[in-house]
Design an enzyme around this catalytic site. Structure first.
Site, PDB file in Angstrom:
ATOM      1  N   GLU A 372       0.855  -1.199   0.000  1.00  0.00           N
ATOM      2  CA  GLU A 372       0.000   0.000   0.000  1.00  0.00           C
ATOM      3  C   GLU A 372       0.885   1.241   0.000  1.00  0.00           C
ATOM      4  O   GLU A 372       1.805   1.344   0.799  1.00  0.00           O
ATOM      5  CB  GLU A 372      -0.886   0.086   1.261  1.00  0.00           C
ATOM      6  CG  GLU A 372      -2.126  -0.747   1.235  1.00  0.00           C
ATOM      7  CD  GLU A 372      -3.033  -0.446   2.424  1.00  0.00           C
ATOM      8  OE1 GLU A 372      -3.114   0.727   2.849  1.00  0.00           O
ATOM      9  OE2 GLU A 372      -3.655  -1.389   2.935  1.00  0.00           O
ATOM     10  N   ASN A 373       0.565   2.151  -0.886  1.00  0.00           N
ATOM     11  CA  ASN A 373       1.185   3.471  -0.904  1.00  0.00           C
ATOM     12  C   ASN A 373       0.358   4.333  -1.845  1.00  0.00           C
ATOM     13  O   ASN A 373      -0.168   3.842  -2.844  1.00  0.00           O
ATOM     14  CB  ASN A 373       2.638   3.400  -1.391  1.00  0.00           C
ATOM     15  CG  ASN A 373       3.240   4.771  -1.646  1.00  0.00           C
ATOM     16  OD1 ASN A 373       3.450   5.166  -2.797  1.00  0.00           O
ATOM     17  ND2 ASN A 373       3.510   5.519  -0.592  1.00  0.00           N
TER      18      ASN A 373
END
Length: 473
Positions: A372-373
């Site tokens: 996740e980013n």
């Protein structure tokens, strides 16, 4: 033009979660989940924290009930992601879509059929799957009848769910994660694990015992995955991000070390197979009698890789009353005067990603996966229908550079997965206006809109990155 090329088998991807996208909360035999009781608006935070009991109300709006209608639109959405060129798609399985109450003898066939077709669709587009078993998701039947993760019996219910998923979907999924951001249960107990509290309970004791049961469940899921689907890899995941000391005052340095430990002890247990030495002293100092001893053998079932989300670093200070706070994210820290912030008060720190990669790999020596980013931002649809999200492209370019540098440092990184690749309901605020996607969804914070999908400028940019397997400099 020069391209900084990533490893040949690098997995570029995008992520969503069932609870933020599927909708169809009462269709296909699905049972009630904790996320279905978290409204948008003034009551949201206290309910997420477990401080306020929630029951469905006609006067509240619950974003998860409709999500972005991925349940009905997944074929067109997956086709868009395939057009972008994704190598891997991360999603989650709604526990209550498989076991509506959480303790049924047999799984809900409609739920099995739905995920089977979703995963077949992804494989038909040559996309690998990374699937999270519990992404801020627990059936309310388990919460109400078993007290959720307060009860050791929930481990068995979770393992049955996990093994069902491995048996039915193992032919399609090569990467698994038992719990999304498992450390968040300490900071957002109801959304992270379905936990609520009453005045008679020692909150810290409840949190750490529940966290331990989740860690045991994770270890048992690892054992089951390796046994049932030996070709697959299973990892662990935390909400990542380094804790910087606010100053070189030794008290600030000590605080930053302890804040970091609160995050990473979860990985010690899942990647090393045991609690780190300092947790015993921590529990004793707090007067917490956590039931751990009987589980030491199962905890030796360790993960194949370490996954983490990275949005921001944090800044630790011994006395936070002395400085301005940063309360944009769920973990309160001191405001870092050297960093800019997003519209929602999350610091933007690309170099922090490289720092975090090095710190995690140095400590655990397992392959890493950034799962996740992204940048939550307010996107505007222009008069001509375009969405010029250059700020998102700039954010990603800087983080890709940091990630590239981390790989050059010697950190083995399996891939990068952009969060909310399709606009979705924000887990933190319940808003649609906090958009992460490269695909726009026409829906507002009150649930109004056509749900039409539209490509943003970043769509074609990310498509080029994937095609080139690298970034242009």
């Amino acid at each position: 033009m020069t391209i900084k090329t990533f490893p040949e088998d690098f997995l570029w991807g995008g992520a969503i979660a069932a609870n933020q996208t599927e909708g169809a909360w009462d269709l296909g035999g699905r049972g009630l989940s904790n996320i279905d009781l978290i409204p948008h608006g003034a009551n949201r935070q206290e309910i997420k924290l477990g401080n306020k009991q929630s029951k469905l109300s006609d006067t509240e709006y619950y974003p998860s009930h409709t999500g972005i209608d991925f349940y009905h639109r997944y074929k067109e959405d997956i086709a868009l992601l395939a057009e972008m060129g994704l190598k891997v798609f991360r999603t989650s399985i709604s526990w209550s879509r498989i076991y509506p109450n959480g303790d049924e003898e047999t799984p809900n066939q409609a739920g099995i059929d739905y995920y089977t077709d979703l995963f077949k669709t992804c494989k038909a587009h040559n996309m690998e799957l990374l699937v999270t078993l519990a992404h801020f998701d627990i059936p309310m039947g388990i919460v109400e009848q078993y007290n959720g993760w307060k009860n050791r019996e929930t481990i068995n219910l979770y393992v049955k769910f996990a093994e069902t998923c491995f048996e039915y979907f193992g032919a399609y999924v090569n990467y698994w994660i038992p719990f999304n951001e498992i450390n968040v249960v300490l900071h957002s107990p109801f959304s992270g694990g379905g936990l609520t509290f009453d005045e008679t309970e020692n909150k810290e004791a409840v949190l750490y015992q529940a966290a331990h049961y989740m860690l045991v469940a994770s270890a048992r899921a690892v054992e089951s995955c390796h046994r049932i689907t030996p070709q697959a890899k299973i990892g662990c995941m935390i909400a990542g991000g380094s804790f910087y000391p606010y100053s070189c005052n030794p008290e600030d340095v000590w605080q930053s070390m302890n804040d970091g430990r609160t995050n990473t002890f979860f990985v010690d247990v899942q990647a090393k197979g045991k609690y780190p030495y300092y947790m015993d002293a921590f529990f004793k100092a707090k007067g917490l009698n956590i039931d751990i001893e009987s589980d030491k053998e199962i905890l030796k079932e360790t993960v194949d890789f370490v996954a983490f989300s990275y949005y921001a670093s944090r800044t630790s200070i011994a006395d936070i009353s002395r400085v301005e706070k940063n309360e944009g994210n769920i973990i309160v820290s001191a405001k870092n005067p050297y960093l800019k912030m997003s519209d929602w008060g999350w610091v933007i720190d690309p170099l922090g990603l490289r720092i975090t990669m090095n710190q995690i790999y140095e400590r655990f020596e397992k392959p890493l996966f950034v799962v996740e980013n992204g940048l939550g931002a307010k996107d505007v649809v222009e008069v001509d229908g375009t969405i010029q999200d250059d700020y998102r492209i700039d954010y990603m370019q800087q983080h890709f550079q940091a990630m590239y540098d981390g790989i050059k440092d010697g950190v083995p990184l399996l891939g990068y997965i952009s969060w909310g690749i399709i606009d979705l309901v924000s887990a933190s605020t319940g808003e649609m206006s906090k958009r992460y996607g490269m695909i726009y969804v026409d829906k507002d914070n009150a649930g109004n809109g056509t749900l039409e999908r539209k490509k943003k400028k970043s769509f074609d940019w990310y498509k080029q990155v994937i095609q080139r397997n690298g970034i242009e400099i």
